[in-house]
Motif scaffolding. Sequence first.
Motif, mmCIF file in Angstrom:
data_model
loop_
_atom_site.group_PDB
_atom_site.id
_atom_site.type_symbol
_atom_site.label_atom_id
_atom_site.label_comp_id
_atom_site.label_asym_id
_atom_site.label_seq_id
_atom_site.Cartn_x
_atom_site.Cartn_y
_atom_site.Cartn_z
ATOM 1 N N VAL A 13 0.976 -1.154 -0.143
ATOM 2 C CA VAL A 13 0.043 0.168 -0.256
ATOM 3 C C VAL A 13 0.685 1.212 0.068
ATOM 4 O O VAL A 13 1.905 1.433 0.903
ATOM 5 C CB VAL A 13 -0.794 0.099 1.389
ATOM 6 C CG1 VAL A 13 -1.858 1.415 1.147
ATOM 7 C CG2 VAL A 13 -1.649 -1.238 1.252
ATOM 8 N N PRO A 14 0.660 2.151 -0.987
ATOM 9 C CA PRO A 14 1.335 3.550 -0.828
ATOM 10 C C PRO A 14 1.403 4.137 0.345
ATOM 11 O O PRO A 14 0.592 4.222 1.077
ATOM 12 C CB PRO A 14 0.732 4.396 -1.859
ATOM 13 C CG PRO A 14 -0.001 3.273 -2.783
ATOM 14 C CD PRO A 14 -0.418 2.181 -1.965
ATOM 15 N N ALA A 15 2.773 4.595 0.744
ATOM 16 C CA ALA A 15 3.123 5.074 2.116
ATOM 17 C C ALA A 15 2.354 6.300 2.378
ATOM 18 O O ALA A 15 1.758 6.552 3.274
ATOM 19 C CB ALA A 15 4.368 5.329 2.178
ATOM 20 N N LEU A 16 1.835 6.984 1.433
ATOM 21 C CA LEU A 16 1.315 8.160 1.321
ATOM 22 C C LEU A 16 -0.236 7.784 1.993
ATOM 23 O O LEU A 16 -0.931 8.517 2.933
ATOM 24 C CB LEU A 16 0.982 9.075 0.059
ATOM 25 C CG LEU A 16 0.087 10.177 0.092
ATOM 26 C CD1 LEU A 16 0.675 11.426 1.340
ATOM 27 C CD2 LEU A 16 -0.016 10.884 -1.508
ATOM 28 N N GLU A 17 -0.917 6.810 1.457
ATOM 29 C CA GLU A 17 -2.210 6.695 1.756
ATOM 30 C C GLU A 17 -2.352 5.940 3.329
ATOM 31 O O GLU A 17 -3.152 6.131 4.126
ATOM 32 C CB GLU A 17 -2.840 5.312 1.016
ATOM 33 C CG GLU A 17 -3.001 5.672 -0.512
ATOM 34 C CD GLU A 17 -3.527 4.820 -1.500
ATOM 35 O OE1 GLU A 17 -4.158 3.603 -0.774
ATOM 36 O OE2 GLU A 17 -3.518 4.698 -2.613
ATOM 37 N N ARG A 18 -1.146 5.206 3.764
ATOM 38 C CA ARG A 18 -1.125 4.731 5.051
ATOM 39 C C ARG A 18 -0.811 6.055 6.204
ATOM 40 O O ARG A 18 -1.182 6.049 7.221
ATOM 41 C CB ARG A 18 0.178 3.782 5.305
ATOM 42 C CG ARG A 18 -0.303 2.385 4.495
ATOM 43 C CD ARG A 18 1.049 1.421 4.632
ATOM 44 N NE ARG A 18 1.974 1.570 3.674
ATOM 45 C CZ ARG A 18 3.434 1.535 3.932
ATOM 46 N NH1 ARG A 18 3.830 1.187 5.198
ATOM 47 N NH2 ARG A 18 4.174 1.722 2.952
ATOM 48 N N PRO A 495 6.886 4.292 9.433
ATOM 49 C CA PRO A 495 8.235 3.948 9.487
ATOM 50 C C PRO A 495 9.054 4.537 8.388
ATOM 51 O O PRO A 495 8.632 4.766 7.010
ATOM 52 C CB PRO A 495 8.440 2.662 9.603
ATOM 53 C CG PRO A 495 6.861 1.951 10.082
ATOM 54 C CD PRO A 495 6.026 3.139 9.504
ATOM 55 N N SER A 496 10.388 5.207 8.630
ATOM 56 C CA SER A 496 10.892 6.027 7.654
ATOM 57 C C SER A 496 11.390 5.173 6.306
ATOM 58 O O SER A 496 11.624 5.189 5.281
ATOM 59 C CB SER A 496 12.336 6.237 8.129
ATOM 60 O OG SER A 496 12.975 5.625 8.786
#
Length: 502
Positions: A13-18, A495-496
């Motif tokens: 899942v794209p990090a932006l959505e998370r 998380p980075s």
Amino acid sequence: MPFANMLLEDPAVPALERQQALDRIFADPGIPQKTTTSSFWLKDPHESFATRSSKPLPVEADIVIVGSGITGASIARTLLENGINPNSSNQEVPSVIMIEARDICSGATGRNGGHILETADEYSELADEYGEEVAKKTLRFRLAHLKEMLKVCKDLGLTEHVQARKVQFLSAFFGEEPWKDALERLSRFKAGMPEEAAEWIAYDRKSMPEDFKLSRAHGVIAGPAGALWPYKFVTSLLAQLLSKYPGQFRVEDHTAVTSISETSSSAYKYRVQTNRGAISARHVIHLPGLRGRIFPLRGQMSAQTPGSNFPCQAAKHSWLFSYDRGFDYLTQLPSGQMMFGGGFARSEGGGLADLGIATDNEMSLYCDIHLSGALPAVFGRQNWGEIEGDPVQAMWTGNMAFSADGFPWVGQLPTSVTKRPRSRSIDSGSEWVSAAFGGEGMVQAWLCGKALATMLLKQDGRLSPTADDDISWLPDQMLVTEERISKSVLSRTVPSSHKASL
């Protein structure tokens, strides 16, 4: 691992959505909005709550319960039935007042599936994470709700009215790997809790009874479950309490809490400010600012007409459908309606778009598409038959409270959560919480509420001598502790290592 954590840590899942989901989780959920989707359960309001409260709001109360769902009903009943009323000589000050921001029981309880279901699938995960004893105690707690809920209905003479019934759940698996995993989980449950698991049976395709109408499933696990009309249960119970305790109990609808603060009064520690005025109270039971520890999730439900070939199984079965990703749940009313919910994993972002949503006035298009067409496919179109007109009688959403560690929160709130300094003895009152049932309120909420009310009465020294004060059946993992507050919280950011796609 709680499924919300799995979604938030899913690298697919794209990090932006998370990150957007986390931002919603940590945001202020606000006061429940007046506009909602229309729940089938609420179509015939109880006569006691069909019109808005018209009397002036009491300015004082011993205990204020915020929320009028199944948890609040359990708390109120236990307080009134098992407590010694400190205001018996002053009928102007109710012992317990329940307030609701909208119509009575119009929140999660009035929008859920009414399914008293514990599959025992979590036994293996709990045993691996916390040990066998914790797993057994947690499962016994959940499993106890079926007997408890049916008994309460019988004792109150509500069994027929609320359509409370014991059924056999059929948990169907539509994939080879999910079926293998289910058999392994069942084997561990039976080995660890043979007495409790005695009614659980596994059927593969060859042994599955034809009347299950689930020939497309790889296998079915059957076990004991129950179902009822949740709105009718709660409102009928509250009406009985109002009749039995007219001077001690009040229920106020369309009374939204805007703030809670401490007072300088020696008798009433808290000021509960609402849109209708303020109430001074000794104790307040509410959902506090445990952001990142408790968070909302939007779910979707429907009421549907069964196909012409599908026999009414309301008194016999309920269902759970597990796919390669996600699950649905289904009960059938004696009148025939199919109460069908789920589709979460089919919604936007595989469910992520519903994470942190605290409103119930909109629906997911993808969930609508899934729920509207799943039943003929699951049972087989030949078994389902034809339907005249629109098969979907109603579609609505509701909010469920989840926790970061997967357990409900039950107990007294410390100052680290309330941010209100404890300037006086706890004898002057406290703040409490019983919440975050993770979409499984029908097998957790009632006894959590009962335990909380017992804790409060014991602290006040007002538990009736004839009342049972033993709550050792409540799993320790559900209690509010400083250690849990510190540890059981989601990270505010992705998380980075996962931010490359931001």
